[in-house]
Design a protein around this motif. Structure first.
Motif, PDB file in Angstrom:
ATOM      1  N   VAL A 146       0.860  -1.185   0.000  1.00  0.00           N
ATOM      2  CA  VAL A 146       0.000   0.000   0.000  1.00  0.00           C
ATOM      3  C   VAL A 146       0.895   1.233   0.000  1.00  0.00           C
ATOM      4  O   VAL A 146       1.792   1.350   0.837  1.00  0.00           O
ATOM      5  CB  VAL A 146      -0.905   0.036   1.254  1.00  0.00           C
ATOM      6  CG1 VAL A 146      -1.689   1.346   1.311  1.00  0.00           C
ATOM      7  CG2 VAL A 146      -1.856  -1.157   1.272  1.00  0.00           C
ATOM      8  N   ILE A 147       0.675   2.135  -0.941  1.00  0.00           N
ATOM      9  CA  ILE A 147       1.446   3.379  -1.005  1.00  0.00           C
ATOM     10  C   ILE A 147       0.524   4.561  -0.699  1.00  0.00           C
ATOM     11  O   ILE A 147      -0.505   4.732  -1.353  1.00  0.00           O
ATOM     12  CB  ILE A 147       2.149   3.552  -2.382  1.00  0.00           C
ATOM     13  CG1 ILE A 147       2.817   4.935  -2.483  1.00  0.00           C
ATOM     14  CG2 ILE A 147       1.189   3.341  -3.553  1.00  0.00           C
ATOM     15  CD1 ILE A 147       3.940   5.173  -1.526  1.00  0.00           C
ATOM     16  N   VAL A 148       0.890   5.325   0.319  1.00  0.00           N
ATOM     17  CA  VAL A 148       0.161   6.547   0.673  1.00  0.00           C
ATOM     18  C   VAL A 148       1.081   7.711   0.306  1.00  0.00           C
ATOM     19  O   VAL A 148       2.041   8.000   1.017  1.00  0.00           O
ATOM     20  CB  VAL A 148      -0.204   6.550   2.173  1.00  0.00           C
ATOM     21  CG1 VAL A 148      -0.854   7.862   2.574  1.00  0.00           C
ATOM     22  CG2 VAL A 148      -1.145   5.379   2.481  1.00  0.00           C
ATOM     23  N   PRO A 149       0.841   8.372  -0.858  1.00  0.00           N
ATOM     24  CA  PRO A 149       1.808   9.313  -1.413  1.00  0.00           C
ATOM     25  C   PRO A 149       1.699  10.761  -0.933  1.00  0.00           C
ATOM     26  O   PRO A 149       2.504  11.593  -1.320  1.00  0.00           O
ATOM     27  CB  PRO A 149       1.513   9.244  -2.904  1.00  0.00           C
ATOM     28  CG  PRO A 149       0.033   9.021  -2.964  1.00  0.00           C
ATOM     29  CD  PRO A 149      -0.283   8.146  -1.779  1.00  0.00           C
ATOM     30  N   SER A 150       0.699  11.056  -0.105  1.00  0.00           N
ATOM     31  CA  SER A 150       0.549  12.417   0.429  1.00  0.00           C
ATOM     32  C   SER A 150      -0.466  12.381   1.567  1.00  0.00           C
ATOM     33  O   SER A 150      -1.199  11.395   1.726  1.00  0.00           O
ATOM     34  CB  SER A 150       0.087  13.388  -0.660  1.00  0.00           C
ATOM     35  OG  SER A 150      -1.304  13.235  -0.909  1.00  0.00           O
ATOM     36  N   LYS A 151      -0.535  13.472   2.314  1.00  0.00           N
ATOM     37  CA  LYS A 151      -1.484  13.503   3.443  1.00  0.00           C
ATOM     38  C   LYS A 151      -2.933  13.485   2.967  1.00  0.00           C
ATOM     39  O   LYS A 151      -3.835  13.154   3.736  1.00  0.00           O
ATOM     40  CB  LYS A 151      -1.210  14.695   4.359  1.00  0.00           C
ATOM     41  CG  LYS A 151      -1.347  16.057   3.717  1.00  0.00           C
ATOM     42  CD  LYS A 151      -0.962  17.162   4.690  1.00  0.00           C
ATOM     43  CE  LYS A 151      -1.045  18.525   4.019  1.00  0.00           C
ATOM     44  NZ  LYS A 151      -0.642  19.604   4.931  1.00  0.00           N
ATOM     45  N   PHE A 176      -4.674   3.224  -4.519  1.00  0.00           N
ATOM     46  CA  PHE A 176      -3.580   4.015  -3.957  1.00  0.00           C
ATOM     47  C   PHE A 176      -2.448   4.192  -4.979  1.00  0.00           C
ATOM     48  O   PHE A 176      -1.838   5.263  -5.057  1.00  0.00           O
ATOM     49  CB  PHE A 176      -3.029   3.364  -2.679  1.00  0.00           C
ATOM     50  CG  PHE A 176      -3.859   3.632  -1.453  1.00  0.00           C
ATOM     51  CD1 PHE A 176      -3.932   4.914  -0.905  1.00  0.00           C
ATOM     52  CD2 PHE A 176      -4.567   2.617  -0.838  1.00  0.00           C
ATOM     53  CE1 PHE A 176      -4.692   5.171   0.226  1.00  0.00           C
ATOM     54  CE2 PHE A 176      -5.345   2.854   0.298  1.00  0.00           C
ATOM     55  CZ  PHE A 176      -5.410   4.134   0.828  1.00  0.00           C
ATOM     56  N   ALA A 177      -2.164   3.157  -5.765  1.00  0.00           N
ATOM     57  CA  ALA A 177      -1.122   3.251  -6.796  1.00  0.00           C
ATOM     58  C   ALA A 177      -1.472   4.308  -7.833  1.00  0.00           C
ATOM     59  O   ALA A 177      -0.627   5.098  -8.255  1.00  0.00           O
ATOM     60  CB  ALA A 177      -0.917   1.890  -7.465  1.00  0.00           C
ATOM     61  N   GLU A 178      -2.748   4.336  -8.224  1.00  0.00           N
ATOM     62  CA  GLU A 178      -3.199   5.355  -9.191  1.00  0.00           C
ATOM     63  C   GLU A 178      -2.985   6.757  -8.609  1.00  0.00           C
ATOM     64  O   GLU A 178      -2.480   7.659  -9.284  1.00  0.00           O
ATOM     65  CB  GLU A 178      -4.680   5.141  -9.519  1.00  0.00           C
ATOM     66  CG  GLU A 178      -5.215   6.154 -10.514  1.00  0.00           C
ATOM     67  CD  GLU A 178      -6.731   6.111 -10.638  1.00  0.00           C
ATOM     68  OE1 GLU A 178      -7.302   7.157 -10.975  1.00  0.00           O
ATOM     69  OE2 GLU A 178      -7.331   5.048 -10.393  1.00  0.00           O
ATOM     70  N   ARG A 179      -3.362   6.941  -7.347  1.00  0.00           N
ATOM     71  CA  ARG A 179      -3.156   8.233  -6.684  1.00  0.00           C
ATOM     72  C   ARG A 179      -1.665   8.576  -6.647  1.00  0.00           C
ATOM     73  O   ARG A 179      -1.272   9.729  -6.833  1.00  0.00           O
ATOM     74  CB  ARG A 179      -3.700   8.173  -5.244  1.00  0.00           C
ATOM     75  CG  ARG A 179      -5.164   7.823  -5.118  1.00  0.00           C
ATOM     76  CD  ARG A 179      -6.090   8.986  -5.234  1.00  0.00           C
ATOM     77  NE  ARG A 179      -5.865  10.031  -4.262  1.00  0.00           N
ATOM     78  CZ  ARG A 179      -6.780  10.913  -3.885  1.00  0.00           C
ATOM     79  NH1 ARG A 179      -8.002  10.826  -4.391  1.00  0.00           N
ATOM     80  NH2 ARG A 179      -6.494  11.873  -3.039  1.00  0.00           N
ATOM     81  N   ALA A 180      -0.850   7.565  -6.382  1.00  0.00           N
ATOM     82  CA  ALA A 180       0.597   7.765  -6.259  1.00  0.00           C
ATOM     83  C   ALA A 180       1.206   8.265  -7.567  1.00  0.00           C
ATOM     84  O   ALA A 180       1.998   9.208  -7.578  1.00  0.00           O
ATOM     85  CB  ALA A 180       1.271   6.466  -5.823  1.00  0.00           C
ATOM     86  N   PHE A 181       0.825   7.641  -8.681  1.00  0.00           N
ATOM     87  CA  PHE A 181       1.368   8.086  -9.970  1.00  0.00           C
ATOM     88  C   PHE A 181       0.828   9.466 -10.334  1.00  0.00           C
ATOM     89  O   PHE A 181       1.512  10.246 -11.009  1.00  0.00           O
ATOM     90  CB  PHE A 181       1.114   7.052 -11.065  1.00  0.00           C
ATOM     91  CG  PHE A 181       2.048   5.878 -10.985  1.00  0.00           C
ATOM     92  CD1 PHE A 181       3.424   6.055 -11.096  1.00  0.00           C
ATOM     93  CD2 PHE A 181       1.571   4.593 -10.767  1.00  0.00           C
ATOM     94  CE1 PHE A 181       4.303   4.980 -11.012  1.00  0.00           C
ATOM     95  CE2 PHE A 181       2.439   3.511 -10.680  1.00  0.00           C
ATOM     96  CZ  PHE A 181       3.812   3.702 -10.797  1.00  0.00           C
ATOM     97  N   GLY A 182      -0.358   9.797  -9.863  1.00  0.00           N
ATOM     98  CA  GLY A 182      -0.873  11.155 -10.036  1.00  0.00           C
ATOM     99  C   GLY A 182      -0.014  12.170  -9.301  1.00  0.00           C
ATOM    100  O   GLY A 182       0.326  13.240  -9.836  1.00  0.00           O
TER     101      GLY A 182
END
Length: 197
Positions: A146-151, A176-182
């Motif tokens: 699971v990647i959480v790329p921002s608050k 979460f991956a989609e959000r991360a690449f965004g």
């Protein structure tokens, strides 16, 4: 079910600490172990939680004025290892690479630093290397991590933890991956725009 993954170890390394305490409380209650660096480690420990230093895993200190902290095979191996790949699991054992199931990271405030009228030297120091690499690694291995790329995603993870405990399914991790690449795409676009001026 193979598509479900349990969160056991979280690597947490963030620039902005606001909103992190609620997430840490829930992860700790679910028995998730914390691994961290510098200021984030101090913040986690200040809340009364145990936290292992990344340096104790890598056996390297933070070097080059903090430019290199997490860039190490034991960190990236722990994120990128495929949990159903026998060869990967054997190498993790051979090189004593710990499994990292959750990465919570945010990036140096590049755009805000540019907007503040900071010097070129200060702006360049706000080009994140470790954080963006952790985001990409976690997102690439969304089948296991699971990647959480921002608050902005803290609440999303909290909702999942409240609903399912420390378990996620493949749809959660892919979201979460989609959000991360965004996040990484937006960040690199901002850096590119600054260089092209």
């Amino acid at each position: 079910m193979a598509e479900t993954r349990e969160l056991k170890t979280a690597l947490i390394s963030v620039f902005h600490k606001d909103g992190l305490d609620e997430l840490l409380a829930k992860l700790n209650a679910e028995g998730v172990k914390f691994l961290s660096t510098g200021g984030t480690q101090k913040f986690i420990e200040s809340l009364g939680y145990e936290c292992q230093a990344v340096e104790s895993v890598t056996s390297y200190p933070s070097i080059l004025g903090g430019r290199v902290k997490t860039l190490h095979p034991k960190v990236f191996g722990g994120i990128l290892a495929r949990r159903e790949n026998t060869g990967d699991l054997e190498q993790m054992k051979e090189y004593e690479i710990p499994s990292i199931d959750l990465v919570v990271v945010d990036l140096y405030p590049f755009e805000q630093t540019v907007a503040s009228g900071a010097s070129e030297a200060d702006i360049i120091e706000k080009i994140d290397i470790g954080g963006i690499s952790l985001i990409r690694a976690g997102a690439k291995n969304f089948k296991d991590v699971v990647i959480v790329p921002s608050k902005a995603e803290y609440g999303m993870l909290l909702d999942i933890l409240n609903e399912k405990g420390a378990k996620t399914d493949i749809e959660d991790r892919k979201m979460f991956a989609e959000r991360a690449f965004g996040v990484s795409s937006h960040y690199d676009t901002a850096i590119h725009a600054w260089f092209s001026k």
